[in-house]
Design a protein around this motif. Structure first.
Motif: not given
Length: 171
Positions: A73-81
């Motif tokens: 869950k560390s990179g939510r912005t990257k994950e959502l992108t």
């Protein structure tokens, strides 16, 4: 049972959870599609795109907080992108099939539209499962997963110890 069977069990469990969220998303997608199609004068593919976008939002919440809640869950912005990028590819697959059936072959009755919408969802789902598990909701490396679990347990123990300490009265 050997190590291989636990890996198989894990993937079967993941597929089941993905399927539960995806099944609910399918219902959302088809419900919104048919509502928009019957309550508006929008063309069939535009109604489908709206339904797909609503289902994508619904599915993100389900995948993040149910299917893949134990993942990094560390990179939510990257994950959502990445989620939106791969979902957009799935949207093109799903609605491309409906577009070809509707405008390429003239299959535009409500039943035909639902059949090809469903077929498009099915094919796009295979792509989404592969891409989400490979690129979006990545597993934590084993060391990080153990460290994360250990720190969670330590925090829980500390919280429990704080609750059990007798309170001292100040006079």
């Amino acid at each position: 049972m050997g190590h291989g069977s636990s890996g198989l069990r894990r993937i079967v469990h993941e597929v089941a959870k993905f399927g539960a969220v995806g099944g609910a998303g399918l219902l959302v997608n088809l419900l919104v599609f048919n509502l928009v199609r019957h309550l508006t004068d929008l063309p069939v593919v535009r109604a489908s795109v709206i339904a797909t976008v609503v289902a994508i939002a619904f599915n993100y919440v389900g995948f993040r907080y149910f299917t893949y809640r134990d993942r990094d869950k560390s990179g939510r912005t990257k994950e959502l992108t990445l989620f939106l990028l791969f979902s957009a590819v799935g949207l093109v697959i799903e609605n491309g099939i409906l577009y070809a059936a509707t405008y390429g072959f003239g299959w535009d009755s409500p039943l035909q539209s639902n059949i090809f919408k469903f077929l498009g969802i099915g094919i796009a789902t295979l792509f989404r499962f592969w891409s989400y598990r490979s690129w979006v909701f990545k597993t934590l490396p084993a060391r990080e997963a153990v460290a994360s679990a250990e720190s969670f347990l330590e925090e829980a123990e500390q919280a429990a110890a704080r609750k059990l300490r007798p309170r001292q009265r100040v006079l």
